[in-house]
Scaffold this motif. Sequence first.
Motif, mmCIF file in Angstrom:
data_model
loop_
_atom_site.group_PDB
_atom_site.id
_atom_site.type_symbol
_atom_site.label_atom_id
_atom_site.label_comp_id
_atom_site.label_asym_id
_atom_site.label_seq_id
_atom_site.Cartn_x
_atom_site.Cartn_y
_atom_site.Cartn_z
ATOM 1 N N PRO A 1 1.211 23.232 5.122
ATOM 2 C CA PRO A 1 0.916 24.661 5.316
ATOM 3 C C PRO A 1 2.192 25.498 5.254
ATOM 4 C CG PRO A 1 0.793 23.470 7.383
ATOM 5 C CD PRO A 1 0.945 22.439 6.323
ATOM 6 N N GLU B 1 -3.143 35.430 9.244
ATOM 7 C CA GLU B 1 -2.544 34.365 8.443
ATOM 8 C C GLU B 1 -2.774 32.991 9.082
ATOM 9 O OE1 GLU B 1 1.512 35.168 7.620
ATOM 10 O OE2 GLU B 1 1.119 37.001 6.496
ATOM 11 N N TYR C 1 -7.849 26.876 5.455
ATOM 12 C CA TYR C 1 -7.353 26.101 4.309
ATOM 13 C C TYR C 1 -7.200 24.625 4.675
ATOM 14 C CZ TYR C 1 -4.245 24.493 0.605
ATOM 15 O OH TYR C 1 -3.694 23.788 -0.425
ATOM 16 N N GLN D 1 -6.275 31.982 8.229
ATOM 17 C CA GLN D 1 -6.357 31.527 6.839
ATOM 18 C C GLN D 1 -5.805 30.109 6.682
ATOM 19 O OE1 GLN D 1 -4.314 34.559 4.626
ATOM 20 N NE2 GLN D 1 -6.017 36.029 4.753
ATOM 21 N N ASN D 2 -4.685 29.851 7.373
ATOM 22 C CA ASN D 2 -4.110 28.504 7.308
ATOM 23 C C ASN D 2 -5.059 27.455 7.888
ATOM 24 O OD1 ASN D 2 -1.717 29.184 6.036
ATOM 25 N ND2 ASN D 2 -0.668 29.668 7.960
ATOM 26 N N LYS E 1 -10.598 22.996 4.922
ATOM 27 C CA LYS E 1 -11.140 22.744 3.592
ATOM 28 C C LYS E 1 -10.491 21.518 2.969
ATOM 29 C CE LYS E 1 -11.833 24.896 -0.912
ATOM 30 N NZ LYS E 1 -11.625 26.118 -1.740
ATOM 31 N N GLN E 2 -9.153 21.437 3.083
ATOM 32 C CA GLN E 2 -8.451 20.283 2.524
ATOM 33 C C GLN E 2 -8.835 18.992 3.248
ATOM 34 O OE1 GLN E 2 -6.531 20.275 -0.238
ATOM 35 N NE2 GLN E 2 -7.287 22.380 -0.394
#
Length: 694
Positions: A12, A84, A91, A87-88, A94-95
């Motif tokens: 990240p 932010e 993300y 969002q991290n 999702k990963q």
Amino acid sequence: MEILMAASVPKPSLLPQISHRNQKCPRPLLLNCSRNTGESNGLSRAPLPRELGSPNSEVHQKNLKYIDAVKKEKPNDIWQLFKEAQQNIMYLNKQRLLAMEELDRVKNERNSLLDRVEQLEMKQNTNGGTGKLTISSELLLRIDSLVLNGVIGSTEASDLRRLVMDSRDGSADDLNDLIYKSDAEFLAKLRQFSNKSKKNGFHIIHISTEMSPVVSVGSLASYVTGLSCALQRKGNLVEVILPKYALLNLSEVQGLREVESQFYSFFDGQLHGNRIWTGTVYGIGVTFIEPVYYSSFFSQEKVYGYSNDFERFMYFSRAALDYLVKTGKQPDVLHIHNWHTSIVGPLFWDVFVNQGFEGTRILLTCQGFDSQCLEQPEKLALCGLDPSRLFQPDRLQDNNKSHLVNILKAGVVYSNKVIIMSSLQTKGQIISALGHGLEPTLTIHKEKLVISPCGIDKSTWDPSSDKFLPQSYSADDMKGKSLCKVALQHRLDLPEGAVKILVGCIYSSILDGELEKLKTLVWMASRRGAQFILIGSSQTPGMKKAFELFQEEVKDENVKFIDAYDEELSHLIIAGSDILLCPSFDDPLHQVPLKAIKYGTAPVAVDFADDSRFRHSGDNNAARTKFSQYINSTFANMSLVQAIDEILIKFLYLQKNNPSQWNKRIKDAMEKDFSWDSECADVHVSAYASVKCL
């Protein structure tokens, strides 16, 4: 898993830092707390006019403005940081999901590969030395290729084949490397092997129209493969010759290759070219004959059912014999099947016997006498036979339609032995009632008739190693069967419970009369609280509609219909059911009774009254097969109602921790061996030995 996560999930981004562009750190704000004009100390007084105009006042004002700016900027920066960070997190989640999906995919691929390896290892172990048999078969097919290409003669080829056959049990490992050598090296190396041992077993060549899994239509396919593998496990050498149909399933054919040169066979007054393909199936050497000029004979979408079937299979039968002459093979037995290759019988004795086959004998197997093939006598000339010689009552002339020849009759008359495949009927019953017009011929040749039961493939149908079952089990440990039952109930959304009596039925085709009897049994079982599962494939729209109407009539959560055959589900139904309804105990196609017995499930006849007509014939017990003797003394005398009552009694005994008579009967059934390797193989070996003494 850690490696996968590290590779799949990127690092990240760093959180943003707060920075104030080109701003120097302000001097600290000092508050004057001393008394100045004699007033008490305080921070709330208004600044004096002279203070506002002083240099210190300007600095103070700047500091206040900076503090206000920081206060306004700080909430905005915090909100930006929060967004932010969110969002991290999203993300990363999702990963992580992608990584888990990738891990599951890798695990599934790994498990699939392990299952395939386990399946192949199990098949290898069960077949007992299939690797060596495959090597021997490939070497023999390689010798055939050398003969067809004119490299060696038929006499030397016969000696080399005998060398390979005799070395199967001993020096087969020394012959491994020969498969990959060139023709010259192969031949030179093979000639170096001079120590020859005494011949063991028979050399049998099947001339057949089916072989599982390459081409399967009826019971012949599984019979040829199952028997051939069993015979090779007993030390015999077996080969199969087949037509090269366009619809062949070649996935299980190892080392398939086309022989470079063609060979010619006689048909309709002249010689015609044929392509030859060779390979091995489960260690059995297989030869495929592909006509060149008559390529349309085997390029259709079906195996049988064409107006020129007689010409098609007569061409193949003659080509198979011409191929054996060309390659110099001298088998102990030519094994032919049904009417489709019965013409080999008169061809062999009238045309080929003096071409190196003096020591060869003919054995015919009939799966039944309901299909015989009646043709005009003059068509016999197409393959080189003399119609006037054969068109006689004691030879090929049909017993009822005297203007035609009967091709199946040709096989019976011209074979040294005839094996009739029937698990239930005796020779006397077949001669008197099941000959379909051939009764007079069967009576004349009754001494050459032999009855053999079918078998099952023990590498595929064994509850202790069945890969389709959630839990394996055996006669000594039956716990897995209860788990299979619960798994079956769960899969089909049936009310679960090991004490629920579960009745299964696997069908391929059912006549209208049989369907009515089946309906009666379903109603009868459901009224007694039993669950019912029917699985099969309705071959006709009318039958499919009839089953749909039947399902609408029942509307019972304890009755399930599956109108599509599923291999995995059929294994689970046989294992999870307490009772398996059988259209007949003589079932050469699906072998449901044999599978039920092996899996500890009681086989019960759908038509109990009709099936009993063969159980009470005048034949003594010695004339029956071992399977017939066993089934007649156990499950053949039991109706569905009786079987359900027996199982209910079993549950009562279990509650008292006392094993019931039913449990003993089921365990005894599971310990019986009704595979191809047992009675079926023994009957055939005895028949081969008998014809060799003629």
